[in-house]
Write an enzyme that holds these catalytic residues in place. Structure first.
Site, PDB file in Angstrom:
ATOM      1  N   LYS A 149      24.582  15.692 -18.465  1.00 13.21           N
ATOM      2  CA  LYS A 149      23.460  14.953 -19.077  1.00 13.21           C
ATOM      3  C   LYS A 149      22.223  15.823 -19.328  1.00 13.21           C
ATOM      4  O   LYS A 149      21.536  15.654 -20.329  1.00 13.21           O
ATOM      5  CB  LYS A 149      23.078  13.748 -18.220  1.00 13.21           C
ATOM      6  CG  LYS A 149      24.151  12.664 -18.207  1.00 13.21           C
ATOM      7  CD  LYS A 149      23.657  11.470 -17.413  1.00 13.21           C
ATOM      8  CE  LYS A 149      24.746  10.425 -17.272  1.00 13.21           C
ATOM      9  NZ  LYS A 149      24.255   9.208 -16.603  1.00 13.21           N
ATOM     10  N   ASP A 179      20.213   4.327 -20.089  1.00 14.15           N
ATOM     11  CA  ASP A 179      20.276   3.712 -18.761  1.00 14.15           C
ATOM     12  C   ASP A 179      19.154   2.691 -18.547  1.00 14.15           C
ATOM     13  O   ASP A 179      19.349   1.664 -17.908  1.00 14.15           O
ATOM     14  CB  ASP A 179      20.208   4.785 -17.660  1.00 14.15           C
ATOM     15  CG  ASP A 179      21.568   5.450 -17.443  1.00 14.15           C
ATOM     16  OD1 ASP A 179      22.594   4.881 -17.874  1.00 14.15           O
ATOM     17  OD2 ASP A 179      21.602   6.542 -16.853  1.00 14.15           O
ATOM     18  N   ILE A 211      22.309  -1.432  -8.341  1.00 11.87           N
ATOM     19  CA  ILE A 211      22.989  -0.796  -9.472  1.00 11.87           C
ATOM     20  C   ILE A 211      24.362  -0.248  -9.092  1.00 11.87           C
ATOM     21  O   ILE A 211      25.139   0.137  -9.952  1.00 11.87           O
ATOM     22  CB  ILE A 211      22.125   0.281 -10.164  1.00 11.87           C
ATOM     23  CG1 ILE A 211      21.983   1.529  -9.305  1.00 11.87           C
ATOM     24  CG2 ILE A 211      20.784  -0.272 -10.581  1.00 11.87           C
ATOM     25  CD1 ILE A 211      21.534   2.727 -10.133  1.00 11.87           C
TER      26      ILE A 211
END
Ligand code: NDP
Length: 284
Positions: free
Chosen positions: A72, A108, A223
């Site tokens: 990422k 996200d 999460i």
């Protein structure tokens, strides 16, 4: 809709390893239910090969890609154009090509907010305090999301105080680092508590906090999504609080990329959720 050199739009998820990714399940469901003749594939690419692969994304026949661990940050560095969330998080999980330029976003935050909006409507109807447990990569996305929704105080609790301090200083007020000794007081004034640590995940120790101090209108979000119902989510439900499990973020973060690559806005339906839940449950 952008099309690949072959005509049929193709996208992929790039990771190393990548076999465990649930992105193909999600995107293929949407391709089929929206009747789009595209494809979504797995691309196992080593860190050494990643820059070359992404540099030739179009040449490989892809209109875009998701990016997962460990790529990422490298993806962020390689993008010519970065959307504000990616810029803020210094990480990219969604790539596409526009006018020959490599563009990147981080979805996200949108995924986290989409899940809260769906599972706990109006959770942000009044300004308030959020308690965030953890200060890793996902905590950064969540803090940014909470700032977008104008939370008035964002209180960070983390095992390593220095990690939380770095996160707080990157964002500034209203993000503050708080010691665990003050957790009960912080919870008493919170509208939202979010677990972003890996505690509670399969193979990790459980997150053991007493939810008693939270007010009755508070929302609890975890999460972590393996298991589907973490001990924290279970405890929140037992206390009668609204609880948001991690699967919603996983599903919602996929939607912006799909829309860019395939031209239609997909929806997180009960059918999709059931499909992915069954896949996760098989792993639990
Ligand atoms: P990171 O490794 O970047 O951060 C992990 C965090 O957990 C750190 O704050 C770390 O604290 C804390 N932590 C780890 N072990 C312990 C422990 N034993 N005791 C106390 N704190 C601990 O991970 P991510 O932020 O990327 O991911 C965290 C979790 O979120 C994972 O379970 C992941 O699967 C999930 N996730 C879910 C998503 C979704 O779509 N639902 C998306 C992204 C992640 P310290 O700073 O002290 O090391």
């Amino acid at each position: 809709m952008m099309s690949s050199p072959q005509g049929k739009p193709r996208a992929c998820v790039i990771g190393w390893p990548v076999a465990h990714s649930r992105s193909p399940l999600i995107h293929r469901f949407w391709l089929e239910s929206l009747n789009i003749a595209g494809s979504y594939e797995l691309a196992a690419v080593t860190p050494a090969d990643f820059p070359d692969f992404v540099g030739h994304l179009q040449g490989h026949g892809f209109v875009g890609a998701n990016v997962t661990l460990p790529h990422k940050q490298t993806a962020f560095a390689l993008c010519d154009v970065k959307l504000p969330a990616a810029e803020r998080l210094k990480a990219v999980n969604t790539l596409w090509i526009e006018a020959g330029k490599l563009c990147g976003d981080n979805t996200d935050c949108a995924g986290f907010l989409g899940a809260l909006d769906q599972d706990a409507p109006a959770w942000d109807s009044a300004p308030g305090t959020a308690v965030v447990l953890g200060a890793g990569g996902s905590a950064r996305a969540i803090v940014y999301a909470l700032l977008l929704r104008k939370m008035t105080r964002i209180l960070l609790f983390n095992r390593s105080r220095d990690h939380a301090a770095k996160l707080a200083s990157d964002f500034g007020a209203p993000v503050e680092v708080v010691d665990f000794g003050d957790l009960r007081d912080a919870m008493a004034g919170a509208r939202l508590l979010v677990n972003t640590t890996s505690l509670g995940m399969r193979g990790q120790p459980p997150l053991t906090i007493d939810l008693t101090p939270l007010p009755p209108h508070a929302v609890v979000s975890d999460i972590v999504y393996v298991p589907l119902e973490t001990p924290l989510v279970k405890a929140a439900k037992t206390r009668g609080l609204r609880a948001v499990p991690g699967i919603g973020m996983l599903l919602h973060q996929a939607a912006p990329g799909f829309e860019r690559w395939f031209g239609k806005r997909p929806h997180v339906t009960a059918e999709l959720r059931g499909l992915v839940e069954a896949d996760i449950a098989a792993d639990e």
